[in-house]
Enzyme design. Structure first.
Site, short mmCIF file in Angstrom:
data_model
loop_
_atom_site.label_atom_id
_atom_site.label_comp_id
_atom_site.label_asym_id
_atom_site.label_seq_id
_atom_site.Cartn_x
_atom_site.Cartn_y
_atom_site.Cartn_z
N CYS A 105 -12.54 74.88 -45.65
CA CYS A 105 -12.19 75.73 -44.51
C CYS A 105 -13.26 76.78 -44.25
O CYS A 105 -13.35 77.32 -43.14
CB CYS A 105 -10.84 76.39 -44.73
SG CYS A 105 -10.74 77.37 -46.24
N HIS A 132 -28.58 78.02 -54.67
CA HIS A 132 -27.47 78.11 -53.71
C HIS A 132 -26.27 77.31 -54.21
O HIS A 132 -25.14 77.80 -54.19
CB HIS A 132 -27.92 77.57 -52.35
CG HIS A 132 -26.79 77.51 -51.34
ND1 HIS A 132 -26.38 78.61 -50.62
CD2 HIS A 132 -26.00 76.47 -50.95
CE1 HIS A 132 -25.38 78.27 -49.84
NE2 HIS A 132 -25.12 76.98 -50.03
#
Length: 449
Positions: free
Chosen positions: A50, A99
């Site tokens: 989401c 990352h």
């Protein structure tokens, strides 16, 4: 090959854009295969939640691969690149590894320290593994990411004060209602997010839990966990009339609650306030519902405002976690660079071994009267000489690998001894084609030296 990342998240794109680029879980294998069809990619996996949509890949031509992945997103979702390119970020090499480690450790989450992201990454990795689009690089990278996340969780207190999106939703409910006692919540969906929300609500004092889901049996199972009631999805309006709080988290591609539907329910409730929290992506509740008097609608982006109050408590622990990530990035990068030096070491040893055996055979043929014991002594002597000769160059290569100057030594060795090049070239196999086994065998050779 180079590790690359292309994606967008809650910081770079609003929910309306994120849901346009979200991948449905059921269609992920097909999307992975399409991406792996790009000539510049060797491996890939897709993380779609989401709060983020990211593609992790191993690619040979970095810039071309980044270009190809951006256009893949555009073509797959039938959305012009100009509509979302400014929201995209990309990382390559060491920054890409960092990352991914930060994402797995929940350092890049909307709510730092929330535990859901690790499970989501594991699920995405499993799907890529089953689709056979992940190979040696992503296998090692993702398993290392899971290890990093575990270190962060056990060596810092970052998760102690962290809250998930679902618990932030409950915090928001507590701010609107001074007390959750005598309140009723309706959960639309029976997945992990709704289950977590129910746990937080019950611990916060909610009186009644109602659950509705398209699969009624799943609604019953979740409701039973909290001594609540299951409502058939077709009778959702009945649940809306009873609820003070509605939390929706499904993977429906269409709105489940519409403006006119909710307006009628509010009227039937005699304007009694109802609080909606839509934590689905794509959204379950039509945005215009928030325009209805006494209907208060919050989505994922709204929850971010609540999370700011908890950030200060986690800053010190986040600093410790970042140090762990940096340490693990160095370790992974050293292993990754070893993939370049290993074939050269293997080729060097093979060439020396071939010369040793050939010359030993010549010597033995000239001295047929040697005993077996003497022959074994010569075998051991020549092997020892080769090992002694190789010891210094192998040690130097390992050290050079850590100091990022290995290329100079590799090229020199290959030219001096006419060794095969370390790059497999355009015909290099893609993930699932035996590359992993070949690399692992080479690594065993490296460890022996």
């Amino acid at each position: 090959m180079e590790v690359i990342v292309v994606g967008l998240n809650h910081r770079t794109a609003p929910i309306a854009l994120r849901e346009c680029l979200a991948f449905q879980e059921a269609k992920l294998p097909e999307a992975l295969q399409q991406a792996n069809g790009l000539a510049t990619l060797r491996e890939n996996m897709i993380l779609s939640t989401c709060n983020r949509v990211e593609i992790y890949a191993a690619a040979r031509e970095t810039e071309k691969a980044l270009f190809d992945l951006k256009h893949f997103l555009s073509q797959y979702h039938h959305l012009a690149l100009k509509e979302f390119e400014k929201s995209l970020y990309s990382h390559t090499g060491e920054e890409a590894v960092k990352h991914i480690f930060r994402v797995a450790s929940s350092l890049d989450s909307m709510v730092v320290g929330e535990p859901q992201i690790l499970g989501q990454i594991k699920d995405a990795y499993d799907i890529a593994t089953q689709a056979k689009t992940s190979g040696l690089i992503l296998h090692r990278l993702l398993h290392r990411a899971f290890h990093v996340a575990k270190r962060v969780r056990t060596e810092t207190k970052i998760s102690n004060s962290a809250v998930s999106v679902s618990s932030v939703a409950v915090e928001l409910a507590k701010k609107i209602f001074e007390s959750l006692e005598r309140k009723t919540v309706l959960l639309i969906g029976a997945g992990e997010m709704c289950e977590l929300a129910a746990q937080h609500l019950v611990s916060g004092g909610i009186e009644k839990v109602l659950v509705t889901n398209r699969t009624y049996e799943r609604a019953v199972a979740l409701a039973e966990q909290f001594n609540g009631d299951a409502i058939p999805f077709e009778e959702i309006n009945m649940g809306l009339k009873r609820a003070d709080i509605v939390i929706s988290a499904t993977d429906s591609p269409q709105y489940l609650l519409r403006h006119d539907q909710v307006a009628k329910v509010v009227k039937d409730r005699r304007q009694k306030p109802i609080f909606f929290i839509d934590i689905a992506d794509p959204r379950d509740i039509e945005p215009r519902v928030g325009e209805i008097e006494n209907a208060y609608l919050y989505n994922i982006d709204d929850l971010q405002k609540v999370t700011h109050e908890n950030i200060k408590d986690r800053e010190k622990e986040a600093v410790k976690a970042e140090a762990i990530v940096e340490d693990e990035v160095v370790q992974f990068v050293n292993w990754y660079r070893s993939l370049d030096i290993t074939p050269t070491i293997v080729a060097l040893r093979k060439k020396f071994e071939e010369i040793r055996k050939k010359e030993l055979e010549k010597t033995l043929s000239l001295h047929p009267d040697l005993s077996d014991k003497e022959k074994k002594s010569l075998e051991a002597l020549t092997s020892a000489i080769v090992n002694k000769i190789l010891h210094d160059p192998v040690t130097l290569l390992k050290k050079a690998n850590e100091e990022t100057v290995a290329d100079l030594y590799l090229d020199t060795l290959q030219n001096l001894f006419q060794l095969p090049g370390r790059s497999l070239g355009p015909s290099e196999p893609k993930s699932g084609d035996g590359l992993e086994e070949e690399r692992l065998e080479s690594n065993e050779e490296l460890s022996r030296n």
